[in-house]
Every structure is written in structure tokens, then in C-alpha cells.
Motif scaffolding. Structure first.
Motif, short mmCIF file in Angstrom:
data_model
loop_
_atom_site.label_atom_id
_atom_site.label_comp_id
_atom_site.label_asym_id
_atom_site.label_seq_id
_atom_site.Cartn_x
_atom_site.Cartn_y
_atom_site.Cartn_z
N UNK A 113 0.81 -1.22 0.00
CA UNK A 113 0.00 0.00 0.00
C UNK A 113 0.84 1.27 0.00
N UNK A 114 1.89 1.31 0.80
CA UNK A 114 2.73 2.51 0.87
C UNK A 114 3.41 2.75 -0.48
N UNK A 115 3.96 1.69 -1.08
CA UNK A 115 4.64 1.82 -2.36
C UNK A 115 3.68 2.26 -3.47
N UNK A 116 2.49 1.70 -3.49
CA UNK A 116 1.51 2.05 -4.52
C UNK A 116 1.01 3.48 -4.32
N UNK A 158 -1.52 14.68 -3.29
CA UNK A 158 -1.37 14.02 -2.00
C UNK A 158 -2.36 12.86 -2.03
N UNK A 159 -1.88 11.67 -1.70
CA UNK A 159 -2.75 10.49 -1.66
C UNK A 159 -2.99 10.14 -0.21
N UNK A 160 -4.24 10.13 0.18
CA UNK A 160 -4.65 9.66 1.49
C UNK A 160 -5.31 8.31 1.23
N UNK A 161 -4.51 7.24 1.37
CA UNK A 161 -4.99 5.89 1.09
C UNK A 161 -5.70 5.37 2.32
N UNK A 162 -7.05 5.36 2.26
CA UNK A 162 -7.86 4.97 3.40
C UNK A 162 -7.67 3.49 3.73
N UNK A 163 -7.74 3.20 4.99
CA UNK A 163 -7.63 1.82 5.46
C UNK A 163 -7.00 1.80 6.83
N UNK A 164 -6.59 0.62 7.24
CA UNK A 164 -5.91 0.48 8.53
C UNK A 164 -4.56 -0.17 8.27
N UNK A 210 -4.09 4.12 7.74
CA UNK A 210 -4.27 5.10 6.67
C UNK A 210 -2.90 5.64 6.32
N UNK A 211 -2.61 5.70 5.03
CA UNK A 211 -1.31 6.13 4.54
C UNK A 211 -1.50 7.46 3.82
N UNK A 212 -0.67 8.45 4.14
CA UNK A 212 -0.72 9.74 3.48
C UNK A 212 0.64 9.98 2.85
N UNK A 213 0.64 10.19 1.52
CA UNK A 213 1.90 10.38 0.79
C UNK A 213 1.79 11.64 -0.06
N UNK A 214 2.80 12.49 0.02
CA UNK A 214 2.81 13.71 -0.80
C UNK A 214 3.57 13.44 -2.09
N UNK A 215 3.43 14.32 -3.09
CA UNK A 215 4.10 14.10 -4.37
C UNK A 215 5.62 14.00 -4.25
N UNK A 216 6.20 14.65 -3.23
CA UNK A 216 7.66 14.58 -3.07
C UNK A 216 8.11 13.29 -2.39
N UNK A 217 7.16 12.42 -2.05
CA UNK A 217 7.50 11.13 -1.46
C UNK A 217 7.46 11.08 0.05
N UNK A 218 7.25 12.21 0.71
CA UNK A 218 7.17 12.16 2.17
C UNK A 218 5.89 11.43 2.57
N UNK A 219 6.00 10.66 3.66
CA UNK A 219 4.92 9.76 4.05
C UNK A 219 4.56 9.94 5.51
N UNK A 220 3.30 9.69 5.80
CA UNK A 220 2.79 9.64 7.17
C UNK A 220 1.87 8.44 7.23
N UNK A 221 1.89 7.75 8.34
CA UNK A 221 1.01 6.61 8.53
C UNK A 221 0.25 6.83 9.83
N UNK A 222 -1.08 6.73 9.76
CA UNK A 222 -1.92 6.82 10.94
C UNK A 222 -2.37 5.41 11.28
#
Length: 173
Positions: free
Chosen positions: A133-136, A147-153, A155-167
Motif C-alpha cells: 500500500x505505501x509503495x503504490x 497528496x494520496x490519502x490511502x484509506x484503510x488500517x 491510513x497512509x498519506x503520501x505527498x508528491x515529493x515522497x514524504x509519508x505519514x502513517x496513521x
């Protein structure tokens, strides 16, 4: 279903919906200013929604687009027009994700797909497995400059520059 929500700087939320459901939503959403727009015989917003939204954009800080919008021949045209022209930050629900034009965008764009919607958007034949999920999401953010907020458990948030946050709190629902 709701067509487009716009948040104005004064803390007000404007909701643009097909005329046939305006009264129902005004009763249920007392804190929201509901605006009717032209609709087809099936209750789907037509391209005339752009004329309703345009003057509201001048008073708003952000746009939420797509939640509950059924697929129809005219819907993608007005969604694409709005996403191409608006310099406002836009949250693009998966019901509008296919209307997202290619970068560069007029303003910041945040897309909110779950794994199945993300796979369809990227035209993947296979389901997205949890471990990828993070790679995709990273691939989608870079490819589409959003910015992709990939919903789920989680939740993964990735910005266009590649920085990531995981909730990691919560659950898949």
C-alpha cells in the motif's frame, strides 16, 4: 447525493446538489448553505453546476468533490473543468478521481481512495496487498502530483515529493 462542497473562509460550508434533493439536505444539514444546480432526468448534476459553483469559488478556501456522484456522461466533463480551473485546494473523492486532469494542477489536490479504488485508478489488474500500500500510494502521488490519502488500517498519506505519514489508529472501517 452531494455533488460539491465548498468551505468559505468565514467557516461556512456551501453544498451544491441537484435541485431535487436540495430541500431534503437543507432540513438535515442546518449548518450548511445548500445551493441547487441543474440536473438531468435521472437526478444527476449537469454541466450547469459550473455556473452555480463559479461565484462560490471566489468566497471559498477549499473544494471537496466527488462524494456520492454517480458516473454519467456529463459528470466527468464538469468535474474535469472544475479541477482544471480552480486554484483552490481540492479534496477529490474516488467518485471524481477519474476526472482529475494530468499535472500540473491549478492548486493542491488530495485524493482519498481505499485500496480497491486506488487499484482501479492506477489500472492495476491485481488487488493491492497490505504490504504494498505505501509503495503504490507513493507511485500514485508522484505520477499524478497529488497528496494520496490511502484509506484503510493503517491510513497512509503520501505527498508528491515522497514524504509519508502513517496513521495506525482506528480500523479499516
Amino acid at each position: 447525493a452531494a455533488e460539491a462542497a465548498l468551505r468559505s473562509g468565514a467557516g461556512m460550508v456551501h453544498l451544491v446538489v441537484p435541485s431535487s434533493i436540495r430541500d431534503l439536505l437543507e432540513i438535515q444539514l442546518r449548518e450548511v448553505i445548500v445551493h441547487p444546480c441543474p440536473e438531468s432526468g435521472e437526478g444527476i448534476a449537469t454541466d450547469g453546476i459550473v455556473q452555480v459553483i463559479a461565484p462560490l469559488l471566489e468566497r471559498c478556501d477549499a473544494v471537496a468533490l466527488g462524494s456520492g456522484i454517480p458516473a454519467g456522461e456529463t459528470v466527468p466533463a464538469w468535474m474535469r473543468q472544475l479541477l482544471q480551473r480552480s486554484p483552490l485546494p481540492c479534496v477529490v473523492d474516488p467518485d471524481a478521481i477519474h476526472a482529475l486532469p494530468a499535472p500540473p494542477h491549478a492548486g493542491a489536490r488530495v485524493v482519498t481512495p481505499h485500496a480497491g479504488e486506488l487499484a482501479r485508478w492506477l489500472e492495476r489488474q491485481n488487488r493491492i496487498e497490505e504490504e504494498e500500500r505505501v509503495a503504490v500510494a507513493t507511485e500514485a502521488a508522484a505520477r499524478h502530483d497529488v497528496v494520496v490519502l490511502a484509506k484503510g488500517a493503517p491510513t497512509v498519506v503520501v505527498s508528491p515529493d515522497g514524504s509519508k505519514r502513517v496513521n495506525g489508529s482506528g480500523h479499516a472501517g
